[in-house]
Design a protein around this motif. Structure first.
Motif, PDB file in Angstrom:
ATOM      1  N   VAL A   1       0.706  -1.248   0.035  1.00  0.00           N
ATOM      2  CA  VAL A   1       0.202   0.031  -0.227  1.00  0.00           C
ATOM      3  C   VAL A   1       0.869   1.239   0.341  1.00  0.00           C
ATOM      4  CG1 VAL A   1      -1.900   1.272   1.494  1.00  0.00           C
ATOM      5  CG2 VAL A   1      -2.119  -0.971   1.179  1.00  0.00           C
ATOM      6  N   ALA A   2       2.498   0.855   0.367  1.00  0.00           N
ATOM      7  CA  ALA A   2       2.760   2.234   0.903  1.00  0.00           C
ATOM      8  C   ALA A   2       3.285   2.493  -0.956  1.00  0.00           C
ATOM      9  CB  ALA A   2       3.642   2.221   1.745  1.00  0.00           C
ATOM     10  N   SER A   3       3.868   1.793  -1.152  1.00  0.00           N
ATOM     11  CA  SER A   3       4.442   1.923  -2.711  1.00  0.00           C
ATOM     12  C   SER A   3       2.588   2.247  -3.703  1.00  0.00           C
ATOM     13  CB  SER A   3       4.515   0.219  -3.378  1.00  0.00           C
ATOM     14  OG  SER A   3       3.757  -0.240  -3.660  1.00  0.00           O
ATOM     15  N   ARG A   4       1.789   2.031  -3.638  1.00  0.00           N
ATOM     16  CA  ARG A   4       0.355   2.678  -4.321  1.00  0.00           C
ATOM     17  C   ARG A   4       0.402   3.937  -3.988  1.00  0.00           C
ATOM     18  NH1 ARG A   4      -4.657  -1.834  -4.114  1.00  0.00           N
ATOM     19  NH2 ARG A   4      -4.782   0.369  -5.534  1.00  0.00           N
TER      20      ARG A   4
ATOM     21  N   ASN B   1     -13.813   9.879 -11.151  1.00  0.00           N
ATOM     22  CA  ASN B   1     -12.217  11.282 -10.869  1.00  0.00           C
ATOM     23  C   ASN B   1     -10.752  11.050 -10.031  1.00  0.00           C
ATOM     24  OD1 ASN B   1     -14.115  14.245 -11.011  1.00  0.00           O
ATOM     25  ND2 ASN B   1     -15.163  12.320  -9.974  1.00  0.00           N
ATOM     26  N   VAL B   2     -11.328  10.323  -8.927  1.00  0.00           N
ATOM     27  CA  VAL B   2      -9.777   9.899  -8.391  1.00  0.00           C
ATOM     28  C   VAL B   2      -9.242   8.529  -8.510  1.00  0.00           C
ATOM     29  CG1 VAL B   2      -8.167   9.666  -6.433  1.00  0.00           C
ATOM     30  CG2 VAL B   2     -10.262  10.759  -6.037  1.00  0.00           C
ATOM     31  N   SER B   3      -7.561   8.416  -9.831  1.00  0.00           N
ATOM     32  CA  SER B   3      -7.468   7.581 -10.070  1.00  0.00           C
ATOM     33  C   SER B   3      -6.700   6.285  -9.894  1.00  0.00           C
ATOM     34  CB  SER B   3      -6.312   7.652 -11.588  1.00  0.00           C
ATOM     35  OG  SER B   3      -5.981   8.317 -11.206  1.00  0.00           O
ATOM     36  N   THR B   4      -6.490   6.987  -8.520  1.00  0.00           N
ATOM     37  CA  THR B   4      -4.905   5.828  -8.193  1.00  0.00           C
ATOM     38  C   THR B   4      -6.443   5.453  -5.847  1.00  0.00           C
ATOM     39  OG1 THR B   4      -3.036   6.151  -8.288  1.00  0.00           O
ATOM     40  CG2 THR B   4      -3.344   5.013  -6.743  1.00  0.00           C
ATOM     41  N   ILE B   5      -6.850   4.900  -5.740  1.00  0.00           N
ATOM     42  CA  ILE B   5      -8.084   3.910  -4.813  1.00  0.00           C
ATOM     43  C   ILE B   5      -6.592   2.766  -4.070  1.00  0.00           C
ATOM     44  CG2 ILE B   5      -9.885   3.772  -3.366  1.00  0.00           C
ATOM     45  CD1 ILE B   5     -11.081   5.450  -5.606  1.00  0.00           C
TER      46      ILE B   5
END
Length: 418
Positions: free
Chosen positions: A154-157, A335-339
């Motif tokens: 998750v840290a990398s994402r 609207n938010v590409s990375t979740i």
């Protein structure tokens, strides 16, 4: 060998031969003819040498990109041949390391002190192709460190960057005050008063050490090489990935843990907005707008969002209009590409009604929102005594890590999500 180098060597041989012939007071006819032949060859070689330099210069320019990346690629390929089973057998039986594994361990020992066997972080990668019938390792191509270590982290994402540090501390001066601008109000007026250029240091210090312990049974040690290879990697990878993901966000800053960005939001200066209501797209949209007003994000697509599955459940069950199938989650995901959804990086909802938190991050100007520092390699230390009765081996892996935030405006916490 380059043609120009061959010509240079031949020219040196010709000069040496001519020097011997010229030193004779009365050369014979054969020696005179030899001097004439060598002289003609020397002059012809001068022309060939200049032509070779021109041709090789073009070849160097064509191969420039490959030459610049060759060393990194060769190091990655060498890391791909590192064998964890050799380390396990060396710790258990005292077997001597050989091949690329021995070469890498020796180089790591020269860079820092280790009580056990140093293991490079790249070796924790769970590799593909190592359980085929022939047993020949076929590792995948290596990638950037944070992705190579824990692809599903998750840290990398969320945009965290892992920094490799040999020894000592490392810090980043972050500008807090700089140049001022102003217009000349009159012909003789000043354009404004200057202000001092100021920075604040964001440091990573080797004060926190993570320990991972594992037990390797006698049966495991006697299994085929690829099976042991995968078992050790899988066990260490999962244990370290889970704990690192947790402390990056929830680290308490005490009891040996680094200070996580959510638990230490007030210390880092990260804005924490209390929603105090059910999650909606409009609530997250307001947080995105605050990012954009702080010049940290240029668009909603540049924002990364981390939340718990319970929030997704609530938003996906909340319809915008009873007559449509569009939910609050649909609007957010559009609207938010990375979740990133996690139960490890965010604490379990508490209170009545149960409330959770969310984290928003963004990369600004190529600067990561979170820095994770790692010192040296993973230090593997053996304990052959605790499980001596069953012939097993206990291994402790020590890794020194720290977390810091460069610019708090690149992060925002939304709390009170009911």
């Amino acid at each position: 060998m380059l043609e120009s180098v061959k010509i240079q060597r031949r020219q040196s041989e010709i000069r040496q031969s001519l020097a011997e012939l010229v030193a004779k007071p009365e050369p014979t006819e054969d020696e005179t003819r030899s001097m004439d032949t060598l002289d003609k060859e020397y002059r012809a070689n001068e022309t060939r040498y200049r032509a070779a330099l021109i041709a090789e210069d073009e070849e160097r320019r064509d191969a420039k990109g490959e030459l610049e990346t060759r060393s990194d690629r060769e190091w990655s390929e060498l890391m791909g041949r590192f064998e964890m089973r050799q380390v396990a057998l060396a710790l258990d039986e005292g077997r001597k390391l050989d091949g690329p594994t021995a070469e890498i361990v020796e180089e790591l020992r020269e860079r820092g002190g280790y009580r056990g066997v140093p293991v490079p972080w790249e070796a924790l990668e769970v590799r593909a192709g190592e359980t085929i019938a022939s047993g020949t390792p076929d590792p995948i191509q290596t990638r950037p460190i944070i992705d190579r270590l824990f692809p599903d982290s998750v840290a990398s994402r969320m945009g965290a960057q892992m920094i490799s540090i040999d020894h000592g501390e490392i810090e980043w001066p972050v500008v807090t005050q700089g140049a001022s601008v102003g217009w000349q109000a009159s012909e003789t007026g000043a354009v404004g008063s200057p202000q001092a250029f100021q920075t604040t240091d964001k440091a990573l210090a080797p004060d926190q050490t993570l320990g991972v312990q594992m037990k390797i049974t006698r049966k495991t040690l006697k299994q085929s090489g690829s099976a042991l290879e995968q078992a050790v990697r899988r066990d260490m990878n999962s244990a370290m990935a889970v704990e690192m993901d947790r402390v990056v966000f929830l680290g308490s800053g005490s009891s040996g843990e680094p200070l996580g960005v959510i638990a230490g939001a007030a210390t880092y200066g990260i804005t924490d907005t209390d929603l105090g209501a059910a999650p909606t797209w409009s609530a997250f949209r307001s947080a995105v707008v605050r990012f954009m007003l702080a010049n940290a994000a240029g668009s909603p697509s540049a924002v990364r969002l981390m939340l718990r599955p319970e929030v997704w459940d609530a938003m996906d069950a909340s319809y915008i209009d009873a007559g449509t199938a569009v939910t609050e989650w649909d609007r957010l995901a559009k609207n938010v590409s990375t979740i990133a959804m996690t139960t490890n990086g965010l604490a379990t909802p508490t209170g009545t009604p149960a409330a959770s938190k969310a984290l928003l991050t963004t990369n600004a100007g190529g600067v990561a929102p979170i820095f994770v520092g790692k010192w040296g390699a993973v230090d593997l230390i053996r304990d052959p005594f605790t499980d001596a009765a069953s012939g097993g081996l206990r291994i402790t892996a020590l890794a020194t890590l720290d977390v810091t935030v460069a610019r708090p405006k690149q992060l925002e916490v939304v709390s009170g999500i009911q």
